[in-house]
Structure formats: structure tokens, C-alpha cells
Design an enzyme around this catalytic site. Structure first.
Site, short mmCIF file in Angstrom:
data_model
loop_
_atom_site.label_atom_id
_atom_site.label_comp_id
_atom_site.label_asym_id
_atom_site.label_seq_id
_atom_site.Cartn_x
_atom_site.Cartn_y
_atom_site.Cartn_z
N LYS A 112 -19.36 -33.70 -12.18
CA LYS A 112 -18.53 -34.14 -11.05
C LYS A 112 -17.40 -33.16 -10.77
O LYS A 112 -17.04 -32.93 -9.63
CB LYS A 112 -17.98 -35.55 -11.30
CG LYS A 112 -19.06 -36.61 -11.20
CD LYS A 112 -18.52 -38.01 -11.07
CE LYS A 112 -19.68 -38.97 -10.86
NZ LYS A 112 -19.29 -40.36 -10.81
N LYS A 195 -31.67 -37.31 -10.54
CA LYS A 195 -31.56 -38.78 -10.48
C LYS A 195 -31.11 -39.23 -9.10
O LYS A 195 -30.36 -38.52 -8.41
CB LYS A 195 -30.60 -39.29 -11.57
CG LYS A 195 -29.14 -39.08 -11.26
CD LYS A 195 -28.25 -40.03 -12.07
CE LYS A 195 -26.82 -39.94 -11.53
NZ LYS A 195 -25.91 -40.93 -12.00
N LYS A 198 -25.63 -41.87 -5.45
CA LYS A 198 -24.96 -42.06 -4.16
C LYS A 198 -24.33 -40.76 -3.66
O LYS A 198 -24.05 -40.65 -2.48
CB LYS A 198 -23.92 -43.17 -4.25
CG LYS A 198 -22.80 -42.89 -5.20
CD LYS A 198 -21.79 -44.01 -5.18
CE LYS A 198 -20.63 -43.73 -6.13
NZ LYS A 198 -20.99 -43.82 -7.55
N1 AQP Z 1 -30.78 -43.08 -10.66
C1 AQP Z 1 -30.48 -44.03 -11.52
N2 AQP Z 1 -31.43 -44.55 -12.33
C2 AQP Z 1 -31.15 -45.54 -13.22
N3 AQP Z 1 -29.90 -46.07 -13.36
C3 AQP Z 1 -28.90 -45.60 -12.58
N4 AQP Z 1 -27.60 -45.90 -12.47
C4 AQP Z 1 -27.03 -45.12 -11.51
N5 AQP Z 1 -27.97 -44.29 -11.00
C5 AQP Z 1 -29.13 -44.56 -11.63
C6 AQP Z 1 -26.92 -46.96 -13.24
O1 AQP Z 1 -26.24 -47.82 -12.35
C7 AQP Z 1 -25.09 -48.38 -13.00
C8 AQP Z 1 -23.88 -48.32 -12.10
O2 AQP Z 1 -23.41 -47.03 -12.10
P1 AQP Z 1 -22.01 -46.57 -11.55
O3 AQP Z 1 -21.16 -47.64 -11.02
O4 AQP Z 1 -21.40 -45.62 -12.51
O5 AQP Z 1 -22.58 -45.83 -10.37
P2 AQP Z 1 -22.81 -44.36 -10.44
O6 AQP Z 1 -23.29 -43.86 -11.76
O7 AQP Z 1 -21.54 -43.82 -9.93
O8 AQP Z 1 -23.98 -44.29 -9.44
P3 AQP Z 1 -24.42 -42.94 -8.95
O9 AQP Z 1 -25.15 -43.18 -7.70
O10 AQP Z 1 -25.12 -42.27 -10.05
O11 AQP Z 1 -23.05 -42.24 -8.61
P4 AQP Z 1 -22.58 -40.79 -8.88
O12 AQP Z 1 -23.28 -39.97 -7.88
O13 AQP Z 1 -21.11 -40.93 -8.65
O14 AQP Z 1 -22.94 -40.45 -10.30
C9 AQP Z 1 -24.92 -47.58 -14.30
O15 AQP Z 1 -25.34 -48.38 -15.38
C10 AQP Z 1 -25.81 -46.39 -14.12
O16 AQP Z 1 -26.35 -45.97 -15.36
#
Ligand code: AQP
Length: 330
Positions: A112, A195, A198
Site C-alpha cells: 500500500k 487478488k 477494491k
Molecule cells: N480477494 C480476496 N479473496 C479472499 N478474501 C479477501 N478479503 C479481501 N479480499 C479478498 C478478505 O475480506 C476481509 C475484509 O477485508 P478488509 O476490510 O481489510 O478489506 P480489504 O482487505 O481492504 O479489501 P481489499 O479489497 O483487499 O482492499 P485493499 O485493496 O485495500 O487491500 C478480510 O478478511 C480479507 O482477508
């Protein structure tokens, strides 16, 4: 009963299929067998700058989606992280137990921060894993349902719990990660080697997206130039990802799907999957709208959740502050 805790960030768009299959589906299942605490982690969300009004509405939007998905406030404690001050109080203690190098090794921080100009990388983004450890350890959590991308942070939470216990005496439960076997990592539809996230909107399936557009996204998912539908994540990452999603949504095994699609093309698989996802999200989206139509009721649910969470969390912080050597408040 064992205790389960997990959190999710409020985001501008809706939750995505990776969030659902990697984590949220297990949140729902575990509330039947565990004492469940689930949290919309708004404090985590300001590690990257957010507009205040948007953050407020995203937090309600996140809570509405959790309720619509099946988190039942009668069986689970659902609350907003910033409503329970103990999260930041414990976080400070854990930050002071975390080595600088240990935090610098976190791959999520590295990824990030690499995406931002240096002056925009906040100290909060760096200390995020200590706050996450506080979230979990406050509730003496046994099990944390998360996706694979959170494994490293979970490991750090375990290390910090053990470190505190050995330095100050047995205080924290050392939590276990609960990571699904088949859906631990859902991949991006346009780039099936990364993966679904968002941060990359092109290959994302958002649960609040209009079903027709969702079906279109599935139809345009990147596959390979072959024709055979079979599971081979190394050589057929795109098709394999679609099979995993299909299997998770329908409960049919991958082998069963391979047999059913034998001799048929990728187009058929994509069309069916678009339909399956549409059928799933349509009633979900309606329920979300119903919750959003009554923000007073939503806020009441969250207030009640926070009251209960505070009871447990304040007890933990009292013990921790005492063990660390802080004078009791008068
Ligand atoms: N692609 C994925 N496959 C399986 N699990 C996933 N999680 C996120 N992406 C995947 C799981 O969702 C939960 C919530 O995660 P968060 O609130 O931390 O959201 P995040 O990780 O910010 O989601 P993103 O889309 O992955 O955001 P960025 O791009 O910011 O990293 C967690 O349990 C996570 O493991």
C-alpha cells in the site's frame, strides 16, 4: 463457547465477492457455534485519507450490508470500532511491544505504501497491524475468520499476545486464524494472478452492483485461448477462478462442474455464473436498501452492539493497564 472476532473496513463502494467468499461467509456460519463479535473498522479506514461525510455514510452502508447478509444482532455483537475507545487504548500498548523491523516487514504496508507518494504514507498505515491485534486481543478471541491476505497480520497478533503474556503474565488468548480452504483468495477477473481488491476496480465484483452489469463483468473475465473447462490454477488461472466462485456459490464440487461443462465453452460457464451471482445479490440488495431506509434503527443496533463490546473490552484494558504498571485512575 469459543469466541470469534473479525472486522471489515467501510468502503466507498460495496463489499466485493472476495470479501464475501474469503471472510464474510464464515462470519455468518460461525455465529451459530461461537460467541461472535463483528466490527466495522472505521479507525483502520482513515489510515488512508477519507472524506468525513463519505466515511460516515460508508460506515452505515457497511453495517447495512452485514445485516442484510445475515449477521443477526440478536446472536452477534455488531458494532463500530470508533465507538469503543478501548481499541485505541490497547493499540498503544501493543505498538510499544512491536519492533520497528517487525512492522516494516508487513507485506500489506509495503504494497500500500508503494502505491502512494512518500509524504502521503501515514504513520497510521504503518502501525495498522498493532491496532488490528488490539481489535482481536481485546475480546479474548479464539478464532478470527479472514482471507489469506490477512494471514501475516494474524501471525503478528499471535506473536504480540505471546510476547505480552511472557513479559507481564498470562493475559491474552492467542487467537487462531480461520481461513477457508477453497476460497481463501479470490482473484481479479481481469488479472487472475492478483487478488480481487477494491483498489483495482476493473476486475472486481461488487455485491451492490446492478445484476446485469455484474453478468457483463463475468462475461468479459479474462480466460485463456484454450477451450477446456478444467481446474488448473497454474495454467488456467482465469477459468479456475470462475470454477472456484461457481463451486462456492452453488455448493457443487469442482469435479462435478468439470464434468457438467465437458464439451461446452467458456461462454456457457460465464453465462451461468452471471445468473448465479445475479440470483444471489438481488434479494441481498433489497435487504440492504431496507436497512438504509431506517438509519435510526441501524444506529440503535450499532449502539447496543458497542455497549456490549465495551463491557468486555474495558475489562481487558483494565487488566492490561494494571499489568503494564499504570497507576489505577482515582
Ligand atoms: N480477494 C480476496 N479473496 C479472499 N478474501 C479477501 N478479503 C479481501 N479480499 C479478498 C478478505 O475480506 C476481509 C475484509 O477485508 P478488509 O476490510 O481489510 O478489506 P480489504 O482487505 O481492504 O479489501 P481489499 O479489497 O483487499 O482492499 P485493499 O485493496 O485495500 O487491500 C478480510 O478478511 C480479507 O482477508
Amino acid at each position: 463457547r469459543q469466541r470469534v472476532f473479525s472486522g471489515i473496513q467501510p468502503t466507498a463502494g460495496s463489499f466485493h465477492l472476495g470479501n464475501y467468499l474469503g471472510a464474510l461467509r464464515n462470519w455468518i456460519a460461525l455465529q451459530d457455534t461461537h460467541d461472535a463479535f463483528y466490527c466495522v473498522v472505521d479507525l483502520h479506514s482513515i489510515t488512508i485519507a477519507k472524506d468525513p461525510e463519505e466515511l460516515r455514510s460508508n460506515t452505515r452502508y457497511a453495517a447495512a450490508q452485514l445485516l442484510a447478509m445475515g449477521i443477526d444482532p440478536e446472536r452477534s455483537t455488531l458494532f463500530v470500532q470508533s465507538h469503543v475507545a478501548e481499541h485505541t487504548r490497547l493499540s498503544w500498548v501493543l505498538e510499544c511491544l512491536t519492533g520497528y523491523g517487525e512492522a516494516a516487514r508487513m507485506t500489506q504496508f509495503k504494497d500500500k505504501s508503494a502505491r502512494q507518494a512518500e509524504e502521503h504514507v501515514s504513520v497510521g498505515l504503518f502501525t495498522y497491524p498493532a491496532l488490528m491485534a488490539a481489535d482481536i486481543l481485546l475480546y479474548r478471541t479464539d478464532v478470527v475468520p479472514v482471507g489469506e491476505d490477512q494471514r501475516q497480520h494474524l501471525e503478528l497478533s499471535r506473536t504480540l499476545a505471546q510476547r505480552f503474556n511472557s513479559r507481564f503474565g498470562e493475559t491474552f488468548v492467542v487467537p487462531d486464524a480461520h481461513i477457508p480452504q477453497d476460497t481463501a483468495r479470490i482473484f481479479d477477473l481481469q488479472d487472475p494472478d492478483s487478488k480481487m481488491s477494491k483498489s483495482v476496480p476493473s476486475g472486481l465484483i461488487e455485491l451492490m452492483e446492478e445484476p446485469k452489469r455484474m453478468a457483463k463483468r463475468v462475461r468479459s473475465a479474462v480466460t485463456d485461448s484454450g477451450r477446456e473447462i478444467h481446474y488448473d490454477p497454474e495454467n488456467k488461472a482465469g477459468v479456475s477462478n470462475l470454477l472456484v466462485i461457481h463451486s462456492a456459490m452453488t455448493g457443487r464440487s469442482i469435479a462435478d462442474l468439470e464434468a457438467a461443462y465437458e464439451g461446452r465453452g467458456y461462454g456457457d460457464l460465464k453465462k451461468d455464473l452471471g445468473q448465479i451471482l445475479g440470483d444471489f445479490v438481488t434479494p441481498f440488495q433489497e435487504r440492504v436498501r431496507t436497512y438504509l431506509d431506517d438509519p435510526a434503527e441501524l444506529d440503535k443496533i450499532l449502539r447496543r452492539g458497542a455497549e456490549h463490546a465495551r463491557e468486555v473490552a474495558s475489562e481487558t484494558v483494565r487488566t492490561v493497564f494494571d499489568r503494564v504498571g499504570f497507576l489505577p485512575p482515582a
